[in-house]
Design a protein around this motif. Structure first.
Motif, PDB file in Angstrom:
ATOM      1  N   MET A   1      35.190  40.051  40.686  1.00 24.42           N
ATOM      2  CA  MET A   1      36.373  40.890  40.813  1.00 24.42           C
ATOM      3  C   MET A   1      37.154  40.482  42.058  1.00 24.42           C
ATOM      4  N   LYS A   2      38.477  40.496  41.933  1.00 22.44           N
ATOM      5  CA  LYS A   2      39.334  40.186  43.074  1.00 22.44           C
ATOM      6  C   LYS A   2      39.197  41.266  44.138  1.00 22.44           C
ATOM      7  N   THR A   3      39.436  40.872  45.388  1.00 24.39           N
ATOM      8  CA  THR A   3      39.498  41.826  46.497  1.00 24.39           C
ATOM      9  C   THR A   3      40.546  41.335  47.475  1.00 24.39           C
ATOM     10  N   ASP A   4      40.991  42.239  48.335  1.00 27.51           N
ATOM     11  CA  ASP A   4      41.884  41.835  49.412  1.00 27.51           C
ATOM     12  C   ASP A   4      41.084  41.055  50.446  1.00 27.51           C
ATOM     13  N   ASN A   5      41.725  40.128  51.108  1.00 27.29           N
ATOM     14  CA  ASN A   5      41.079  39.317  52.141  1.00 27.29           C
ATOM     15  C   ASN A   5      41.058  40.106  53.444  1.00 27.29           C
ATOM     16  N   PRO A  56      46.866  46.863  41.137  1.00 35.19           N
ATOM     17  CA  PRO A  56      45.576  46.665  40.488  1.00 35.19           C
ATOM     18  C   PRO A  56      44.494  47.586  41.068  1.00 35.19           C
ATOM     19  N   LYS A  57      43.486  47.826  40.274  1.00 33.70           N
ATOM     20  CA  LYS A  57      42.378  48.708  40.673  1.00 33.70           C
ATOM     21  C   LYS A  57      41.585  48.147  41.856  1.00 33.70           C
ATOM     22  N   ILE A  61      44.152  49.651  49.162  1.00 33.93           N
ATOM     23  CA  ILE A  61      44.974  50.834  49.416  1.00 33.93           C
ATOM     24  C   ILE A  61      45.719  51.211  48.138  1.00 33.93           C
ATOM     25  N   GLN A  62      45.630  52.462  47.727  1.00 35.70           N
ATOM     26  CA  GLN A  62      46.345  53.031  46.579  1.00 35.70           C
ATOM     27  C   GLN A  62      46.160  52.237  45.280  1.00 35.70           C
ATOM     28  N   PRO A  63      44.922  51.936  44.886  1.00 32.82           N
ATOM     29  CA  PRO A  63      44.710  51.210  43.627  1.00 32.82           C
ATOM     30  C   PRO A  63      45.173  52.029  42.418  1.00 32.82           C
TER      31      PRO A  63
END
Length: 175
Positions: A1-5, A56-57, A61-63
Motif C-alpha cells: 500500500m502507498k504511504t506518504d514519505n 486516497p485512503k 491527513i484527511q484520507p
C-alpha cells in the motif's frame, strides 16, 4: 500500500513566507505546529463548476475526503511556483500556465500549521492521477449542500467559504 514519505523535507517559514529552516513531513505533521508552505489550485470549468479531488485512503491527513483539485507541499529548496507546477502535473496531469494567485493565509489544525498559497485557473480537462482516488467537477449548489457533512476536508471548507461566493466565481471566469 502507498504511504506518504515521512522523511520528505519541507521548508519551515515565517507567516510572510521567509524560509527559516527545514523539517521532515513527520515533524511537520506530528503536532509541532512548524509552519510549512503548501500550494492549492482551484480548477474551474467554463460553467463555474469546481473540480475536486478525492483523497486516497492511504494519505496521512484527511484520507477519503474531497479536497481542493491540487494541493501539495512545497519541497525544501523549491519555490511556491515550482511546487504549483509540479503538483498540478502530478495530481491532475495538466501544465498550469494560466493560473492566478488569490491569497496566502495560515491554516492550523490539531496537528499542523500550513502557509497556504491559493491559486485558481480555468481548465476543462483535469485527469486525476493514480496519486488520487478520482475527481470530478462539483456545482456550487452541490458544494453548499455538502458543507459540514464530513464530505470535504476542513481546510477545503474553510477556504471555500473564505474565498468563493457566486459573484467571486463569475469574476474568476471572466479573467
Amino acid at each position: 500500500m502507498k504511504t506518504d514519505n515521512s522523511s520528505e523535507i519541507f521548508p519551515i517559514v515565517t507567516e510572510d513566507g521567509k524560509v527559516i529552516g527545514s523539517a521532515s513531513r513527520y515533524e511537520c505533521h506530528s503536532g509541532t505546529k512548524l509552519l510549512h508552505p503548501v500550494v492549492h489550485l482551484h480548477i474551474f470549468n467554463n460553467e463555474g463548476n469546481l473540480f475536486l479531488q478525492k483523497r486516497p485512503k492511504w494519505k496521512d491527513i484527511q484520507p477519503g475526503k474531497w479536497d481542493t483539485a491540487v494541493g501539495g507541499h512545497v519541497d525544501f529548496g523549491e519555490s511556491v511556483e515550482e511546487a504549483l507546477l509540479r503538483e498540478t502535473f502530478e495530481e491532475v496531469g495538466i501544465h498550469a500556465t494560466n493560473y492566478r494567485f488569490i491569497k496566502k493565509y495560515v491554516f492550523e489544525s490539531a496537528i499542523e500549521r500550513e502557509l497556504v498559497n491559493v491559486f485558481t485557473t480555468i481548465n476543462e480537462s483535469p485527469q486525476p492521477s493514480d496519486e488520487l482516488d478520482g475527481g470530478r467537477f462539483w456545482t456550487q449548489k452541490e458544494i453548499l449542500e455538502n458543507l459540514n457533512c464530513d464530505v470535504f476536508t476542513p481546510n477545503f471548507e474553510k477556504e471555500y467559504i473564505m474565498l468563493f461566493s457566486e459573484n467571486d466565481i463569475n469574476n474568476i471566469l471572466m479573467q
